[in-house]
Enzyme design. Structure first.
Site, short mmCIF file in Angstrom:
data_model
loop_
_atom_site.label_atom_id
_atom_site.label_comp_id
_atom_site.label_asym_id
_atom_site.label_seq_id
_atom_site.Cartn_x
_atom_site.Cartn_y
_atom_site.Cartn_z
N ASP A 33 -6.65 0.82 0.57
CA ASP A 33 -6.77 1.18 1.99
C ASP A 33 -8.12 0.67 2.49
OD1 ASP A 33 -8.65 2.90 0.97
OD2 ASP A 33 -7.60 4.74 1.51
N LYS A 60 0.84 -1.20 0.00
CA LYS A 60 0.00 0.00 0.00
C LYS A 60 0.88 1.25 0.00
CE LYS A 60 -2.77 2.83 2.92
NZ LYS A 60 -3.06 3.15 4.30
#
Length: 211
Positions: free
Chosen positions: A138, A120
């Site tokens: 997310d 991420k």
């Protein structure tokens, strides 16, 4: 890309535009890297409050690399999980200086080899700094992509690969930007504002919530 996905993207584009927006404040690539590391389990708004003074105190990568662990922990305490975050930031800064001459690498493998940097965080850097098409998964993207039927997966890496298959490359970064805004303002986790939503026709959760 299916007709349904195309329609969802067109609605989001109309609603939010197609400009790339980063919600974390930064001036250099390494600042964005550290800010993104701090944003794990923490709101961007809180991270921005912390980094305002943090990046004044540690205004070079060298200062992070030579930081006192306990002092840095206190400096970043409001972001939560500060023991691990401080340890990783120092290790990451040292490796950037030693292996990459202080530059944040572009390559996904190189980025994820840094302490505290997962896919991420790496994709945030690739998208915002290097404008490499990247899908950032997310909590908002994970939750809402399932609701909109773009994935059935729970694992962020599997969701990332699903979205890479289903979204056109020019919307990989935008998907995260749009869905964060949408997830913060309308499709909130605790009490979604379905009556204000412009995507109810595509939402797998809407009818269930409406019973």
């Amino acid at each position: 890309m299916t007709k349904r996905t195309k329609e969802i993207l067109e609605i989001l584009d109309r609603q939010y535009g197609t400009e790339y927006v980063c919600y974390l404040n930064y001036e250099t690539p390494w600042q964005l890297l550290i800010a993104t590391m701090l944003s794990a389990q923490c709101t961007d708004a809180r991270v921005n409050i912390v980094t305002k003074t943090l990046f004044q105190k540690y205004d070079t990568l060298e200062k992070f690399a030579s930081a006192d662990l306990q002092e840095l922990e206190q400096d970043i305490k409001p972001t939560g999980f500060y023991h691990n975050k401080a340890k990783n930031i120092i290790a990451c800064a040292r490796r950037l200086l030693k292996a990459y001459d202080g530059k944040v690498p572009k390559d996904l493998e190189a980025l994820t080899s840094l302490a505290g940097v997962g896919r991420k965080t790496a994709n945030v850097i690739r998208g915002n700094i290097y404008h490499e098409p990247s899908v950032v998964v997310d909590t908002h993207v994970k939750r809402i992509s399932v609701k909109l039927g773009l994935t059935k997966e729970e694992d962020p890496v599997k969701i990332e690969y699903d979205l890479m298959k289903k979204l056109p490359k020019d919307h990989w970064i935008l998907w995260n930007i749009h869905i964060i805004t949408f997830g913060r303002t309308i499709c909130t986790a605790r009490s979604p504002r379905c009556q204000e939503c412009f995507l109810t026709g595509y939402c797998k959760g809407y009818k269930k919530d409406d019973k």
